[in-house]
Design an enzyme around this catalytic site. Structure first.
Site, PDB file in Angstrom:
ATOM      1  CG  HIS A   1      22.384  22.016-174.498  1.00  0.00           C
ATOM      2  ND1 HIS A   1      22.961  21.218-175.453  1.00  0.00           N
ATOM      3  CD2 HIS A   1      21.766  23.022-175.163  1.00  0.00           C
ATOM      4  CE1 HIS A   1      22.678  21.721-176.651  1.00  0.00           C
ATOM      5  NE2 HIS A   1      21.963  22.800-176.500  1.00  0.00           N
TER       6      HIS A   1
ATOM      7  CG  ASN B   1      28.104  25.995-185.149  1.00  0.00           C
ATOM      8  OD1 ASN B   1      28.276  27.016-185.815  1.00  0.00           O
ATOM      9  ND2 ASN B   1      27.349  25.002-185.573  1.00  0.00           N
TER      10      ASN B   1
ATOM     11  CB  CYS C   1      20.090  17.575-194.025  1.00  0.00           C
ATOM     12  SG  CYS C   1      19.359  15.983-194.368  1.00  0.00           S
TER      13      CYS C   1
END
Lengths: 374, 384
Positions: free
Chosen positions: B204, B154, B327
């Site tokens: 999505h 990704n 994060c």
């Protein structure tokens, strides 16, 4: 509130506001928006956050500065007042500029002031840089302090609320830096800010004070940052040099401390001096804690050249946050050090802490306490 | 803000296709039946569900009974990895995964390690983000029960040789899970041909709605149901999200049909994007290798620059890109993918990810070209 805080900075100016999620910075951000500035909110992420869920049944009441909950509060406030909000990861820089030096100072037997370091390097140096990167020309915070300009330039003045004045932490700022800073709350009292937050419907109106939540001020600060346990064992001595006990390391002591001091003396005894060179802790009576002369280094002047020897007479000197200042003189010497004489002795003047001198309401300069004359 | 908004973060999420919105709409209003109900609108929902399942199965080259609808890839990962581990616990407790998996996979493996006695190990990647197959092979053991390797990464877009992974594992009776979230519409994908036992995707990421996904479970895979119930062949309890499923199926169909054309376009745009960045920063480098990455994802290292600040400054200019990792407070941590590829922590903080999708156009690339150099200069010059 007062428009004086905005000086003559034109509407539409792009301003970066530091938002902790607390009431002060939230109202500061709100006021900037109301005044017609183009505002970007940021929350600084300074310490690694516990990797635990914080919702529902597992949520705790703790909302320490830098926590996820604080960041969420800031985000919600930003959304409510209609400004973009970003989290900035400054954990690496915080460790380098605040934690590292704080640990090093403790190891040298001194008692540093991490809040001053944090304000200096994180709240301002880092923010100036991030502001420019985001196209902002000014930085704003929720500090209680006033910046005023007159024909002689910009001046840093105490906040009008004596209980909240934060100039002690801001005294290292220079007039050049003040040019690009806005403190929207300096003319207000804390009570009025809480009321304003409540009136405008900010859900942070009843949040605790952020400085009371900062992990540094939780009472176990030395342990919390791993500053303890690196010192060598040594002797505990009286002012005449006679040994009365041993200790596990000078980093466990600070001036005025009683914990770890041998009992059984005629009077209550306190740490009055830490002799780094010989790893010795010197103890004495309450009376021995008082001093009226000390030296400083790491000097900063709001205006003027700190390299040039100069004597400030009839100034008021403050050796820690929220204490009554004492009249005296500050003499800056060649080589970046200075000598401060107080008109009457002050208790527990502590190397590593910051001394700030004022003329009336105005901050003149600051320095780090180097050694105390007894 | 009147400037054109440029969205170049399709690896994060994608705009929902108009056709998808249209296909979903009746299932909120007229055809709202519970797919488990016996009467007319229930049967209607059931039929829509079946049809969607068939379409997705066909597109992936698998059987309809192997497609289980979930709320998204993260849920699929949790159910398939924990389920496979529990279902095969008698055979061993050792699990291998790549060092560049999505945090969803690493989190589940950490959970199994901490709570269920699993022994987990990471397999490294090379400097292009490609799994070291020889290292994988050397780490396989008699008690290895599962290997999880993503199909397309990704953050950098590197494509893994899943067939080779399956080849190694099949003969040893080890199950293979492969996260295919970033593959749909970006490269040809045939799950039967890959031969994996478990896989997942999220609607999505290819023009469908959020909150819907697929868990693929190859027939014959022994999986302990984690969320047992009467729906989804017993693997996923709870009323089916019919509208979401219908929408995902339409999006899937269009993504697969448009894949070849988009791949060509994205390859061209990627070249242009990198040239724009190179013009502003001659020292910029691509993370990964053009040959072994999907064209839709471009990860670039800008030496000495803060990726975090560049992303935020680009947002001020109405351009959306990413650093690729964040994060939980939203602040940016060094990417575990880039550090696994051999970058230092500081270097890794100097990267941005630009990712394209079905709506990306030449106008987007041109607008990016108009603003990038100025924004980059502002971020770089202001850095202390």
């Amino acid at each position: 509130m007062s428009d004086q805080a905005f000086r003559n900075i034109p509407k539409g100016t792009k301003i970066l506001v530091a938002m902790s999620g607390g009431v002060d910075s939230s109202v500061a951000a709100y006021r900037l928006v109301q005044a017609g500035f183009e505002v970007v909110g940021v929350t600084m992420h300074l310490v690694p956050v516990e990797d635990k869920p914080t919702s529902g049944a597992q949520a705790s009441d703790e909302r320490a500065c830098c926590s996820i909950a604080a960041a969420e509060d800031a985000r919600r406030v930003a959304d409510k007042i209609g400004i973009p909000h970003y989290m900035l990861n400054l954990a690496g820089m915080f460790d380098e500029k605040v934690m590292g030096p704080t640990r090093a100072e403790y190891a040298r037997g001194r008692t540093p002031n991490p809040c001053v370091l944090c304000n200096r390097y994180m709240k301002f140096d880092a923010l100036f840089e991030r502001a420019a990167q985001l196209g902002c020309t000014h930085v704003a915070t929720g500090h209680y302090a006033r910046i005023v300009d007159d024909e002689t330039g910009l001046h840093l003045l105490r906040g009008v609320d004596p209980d909240k004045d934060q100039t002690y932490f801001l005294a290292f700022l220079t007039a050049d830096e003040l040019e690009t800073i806005i403190f929207p709350l300096g003319w207000d009292t804390k009570a009025s800010i809480r009321e304003e937050a409540s009136n405008i419907g900010l859900n942070v109106a009843d949040r605790p004070e952020s400085q009371d939540l900062c992990f540094f001020t939780s009472g176990t600060e030395k342990d919390g940052i791993g500053a303890v346990g690196k010192g060598q064992p040594g002797e505990i001595v009286l002012t005449d040099g006679s040994a009365v006990g041993v200790h596990d390391g000078i980093d466990r002591f600070t001036i005025g401390q009683r914990k770890g001091v041998p009992g059984g003396m005629a009077e209550k005894m306190y740490v009055i001096h830490i002799d780094v060179e010989h790893d010795r802790v010197v103890i004495g009576t309450e009376k021995d804690l008082y001093a009226s002369e000390f030296t400083i280094d790491d000097i900063s002047l709001v205006s003027g050249d700190r390299e040039t020897p100069v004597k400030f007479t009839n100034v008021e000197i403050q050796v820690r946050y929220r204490t009554k200042p004492v009249n005296g003189t500050v003499e800056l010497l060649e080589g970046g050090t200075g000598v401060i004489q107080l008109e009457h002795p002050v208790r527990a003047i502590t190397p590593g802490q910051v001394a700030v001198w004022y003329s009336g309401e105005e901050v003149i300069g600051a320095g780090t306490i180097l050694s105390v004359k007894r | 803000m009147t400037d054109r908004f440029v969205y170049l973060d399709h690896a994060a999420t994608t705009p929902v296709r108009q056709s998808v919105v249209k296909a979903m709409e009746p299932y909120f209003t007229d055809k709202y039946g519970n797919a488990s109900s016996p009467y007319s609108i229930g049967r209607e929902s059931r039929a829509a569900l079946d049809k969607s399942r068939d379409a997705i199965a066909e597109g992936l080259g698998v059987d309809s009974r192997e497609i289980i609808f979930t709320a998204g890839a993260t849920e699929s990962i949790i159910n398939s990895i924990i389920g496979a581990y529990l279902g095969n616990r008698h055979r061993g407790n050792h699990i291998l995964t790549s060092s560049i998996e999505h945090p969803a996979v690493h989190a589940v493996l950490d959970f199994l390690k901490e709570k269920m006695d699993a022994e987990t190990e990471l397999v490294d990647v090379d400097s292009n983000g490609i799994l070291k197959l020889d290292e994988l092979e050397s780490k396989l053991r008699d008690d290895t029960v599962l290997v999880s390797v993503m199909n397309v990464n990704n953050e950098v877009g590197s494509i893994q040789d899943i067939k080779a992974v399956v080849g190694m594992c099949e003969e040893r009776g080890i199950m293979v899970h492969s996260d295919c979230v970033q593959s749909i519409g970006k490269m040809p994908l045939d799950l039967a041909d890959l031969g994996v036992d478990l896989s997942c995707m999220s609607g999505h990421k290819f023009g469908g709605p959020k909150g819907i996904g697929v868990m693929y479970v190859r027939q014959g895979t022994h999986l302990e149901p984690i969320c047992e119930g009467s729906q989804e062949f017993g693997f996923r309890a709870g009323t089916e999200n019919v509208a979401g499923i219908v929408g995902m199926a339409v999006a899937f169909d269009e993504a697969v049909k448009g894949q070849a054309e988009h791949e060509v376009l994205h390859a061209r745009y990627k070249q242009q994007l990198f040239e724009i960045i190179r013009d502003a920063e001659p020292a910029a480098e691509i993370n990964g290798d053009l040959e072994t990455c999907i064209p839709a994802t471009l990860s670039v290292w800008l030496p000495g620059c803060s990726g975090e600040m560049l992303v935020l400054a680009l947002d001020r200019a109405n351009v959306a890109v990413s650093t690729g990792s964040a994060c939980h407070t939203g602040a940016i941590d060094p990417s575990h993918v880039l550090t696994a590829m051999g970058m230092g922590r500081l270097e890794a903080l100097g990267s941005i990810r630009i990712s394209m999708g079905h709506t990306t156009s030449q106008e987007d690339i041109d607008r990016f070209g108009e603003v990038f150099a100025g924004v980059y200069e502002q971020v770089k010059v202001s850095a202390g």
